[in-house]
Write a protein that holds these residues in place. Structure first.
Motif, mmCIF file in Angstrom:
data_model
loop_
_atom_site.group_PDB
_atom_site.id
_atom_site.type_symbol
_atom_site.label_atom_id
_atom_site.label_comp_id
_atom_site.label_asym_id
_atom_site.label_seq_id
_atom_site.Cartn_x
_atom_site.Cartn_y
_atom_site.Cartn_z
ATOM 1 N N VAL A 101 -8.545 2.919 -1.393
ATOM 2 C CA VAL A 101 -9.452 2.817 -0.257
ATOM 3 C C VAL A 101 -9.451 4.149 0.500
ATOM 4 C CG1 VAL A 101 -9.765 1.724 2.011
ATOM 5 C CG2 VAL A 101 -9.209 0.330 0.012
ATOM 6 N N VAL A 102 -10.641 4.615 0.828
ATOM 7 C CA VAL A 102 -10.786 5.762 1.724
ATOM 8 C C VAL A 102 -11.574 5.242 2.915
ATOM 9 C CG1 VAL A 102 -11.622 8.132 1.989
ATOM 10 C CG2 VAL A 102 -10.882 7.323 -0.273
ATOM 11 N N ARG A 103 -10.976 5.381 4.116
ATOM 12 C CA ARG A 103 -11.630 4.819 5.299
ATOM 13 C C ARG A 103 -11.324 5.638 6.536
ATOM 14 N NH1 ARG A 103 -7.944 1.831 8.354
ATOM 15 N NH2 ARG A 103 -5.970 1.457 7.289
ATOM 16 N N ALA A 124 -12.831 13.825 2.255
ATOM 17 C CA ALA A 124 -11.683 13.015 1.835
ATOM 18 C C ALA A 124 -11.984 12.248 0.554
ATOM 19 C CB ALA A 124 -11.265 12.070 2.947
ATOM 20 N N VAL A 125 -13.185 11.680 0.447
ATOM 21 C CA VAL A 125 -13.557 10.944 -0.770
ATOM 22 C C VAL A 125 -13.573 11.896 -1.961
ATOM 23 C CG1 VAL A 125 -15.400 9.655 -1.947
ATOM 24 C CG2 VAL A 125 -14.834 9.134 0.444
ATOM 25 N N ASP A 127 0.826 -1.201 0.000
ATOM 26 C CA ASP A 127 0.000 0.000 0.000
ATOM 27 C C ASP A 127 0.860 1.251 0.000
ATOM 28 O OD1 ASP A 127 0.714 -0.746 2.779
ATOM 29 O OD2 ASP A 127 -0.342 1.115 3.259
ATOM 30 N N ARG A 128 0.240 2.324 -0.445
ATOM 31 C CA ARG A 128 0.804 3.660 -0.369
ATOM 32 C C ARG A 128 -0.293 4.461 0.340
ATOM 33 N NH1 ARG A 128 5.122 2.796 -3.290
ATOM 34 N NH2 ARG A 128 5.961 4.855 -3.685
ATOM 35 N N THR A 129 0.022 5.051 1.485
ATOM 36 C CA THR A 129 -1.009 5.590 2.372
ATOM 37 C C THR A 129 -0.692 7.007 2.824
ATOM 38 O OG1 THR A 129 -1.457 3.362 3.208
ATOM 39 C CG2 THR A 129 -2.221 5.192 4.569
ATOM 40 N N VAL A 130 -1.734 7.824 2.895
ATOM 41 C CA VAL A 130 -1.662 9.121 3.579
ATOM 42 C C VAL A 130 -2.830 9.180 4.556
ATOM 43 C CG1 VAL A 130 -0.480 10.367 1.721
ATOM 44 C CG2 VAL A 130 -2.984 10.379 1.811
ATOM 45 N N THR A 168 -8.846 10.233 8.497
ATOM 46 C CA THR A 168 -9.250 9.460 7.332
ATOM 47 C C THR A 168 -7.996 8.973 6.622
ATOM 48 O OG1 THR A 168 -11.246 10.806 7.079
ATOM 49 C CG2 THR A 168 -10.584 9.486 5.188
ATOM 50 N N ALA A 169 -7.922 7.677 6.376
ATOM 51 C CA ALA A 169 -6.800 7.093 5.642
ATOM 52 C C ALA A 169 -7.187 6.980 4.174
ATOM 53 C CB ALA A 169 -6.458 5.715 6.192
#
Length: 134
Positions: free
Chosen positions: A82-84, A16-17, A4-7, A90-91
């Motif tokens: 993925v937005v969660r 965020a979405v 994964d690549r995550t912020v 929010t990731a």
């Protein structure tokens, strides 16, 4: 192996979405699919969970190059984002495009994965920089 690549963003889920969609579009990705995991699990299993959406992002020129190299790579397309909700934040997580090369062991996919990685990283960086500016 990380895939994964995550912020992490200090913003509400809906914002965020929307910002993720915009950041991906700025890098040439369209959203082919959207799966509201939260609503689906609630409707099908009466299961409560945090806000969680999977966006199926596609950059058509990159997808074509990958498919021209290996038709079976379609199994790894589109690029899932993925937005969660993760606590108060929010990731936003994207599948690392280099996973294509790692799984298939096809060197011909390396240039596509490298360009996709640059574009995904640029989208995530734009989200992170907008988050700290806002």
């Amino acid at each position: 192996m990380r895939y994964d690549r995550t912020v992490h963003l200090d913003t509400d889920f809906a914002t965020a979405v929307a910002r993720t969609r915009d950041a991906l579009a700025a890098q040439g990705f369209g959203i082919l699919t959207e799966i509201d995991v939260t609503a689906t699990l609630k409707a099908k299993l009466d299961h409560e969970m945090e806000d969680y959406v999977i966006l199926g992002a596609c950059n058509p020129p990159l997808a074509r190059r990958a498919l021209d190299t290996d038709r079976s790579v379609g199994l790894l397309l589109p690029c899932n984002v993925v937005v969660r909700r993760e606590g108060a934040r929010t990731a936003v997580q994207a599948l690392d495009p280099n996973t294509m090369v790692a799984l298939t062991e096809l060197d011909g996919l390396r240039p596509v994965a490298e360009e996709a990685t640059r574009r995904v990283d640029a989208a995530l960086a734009a989200l992170a920089s907008t988050d700290t500016a806002g």
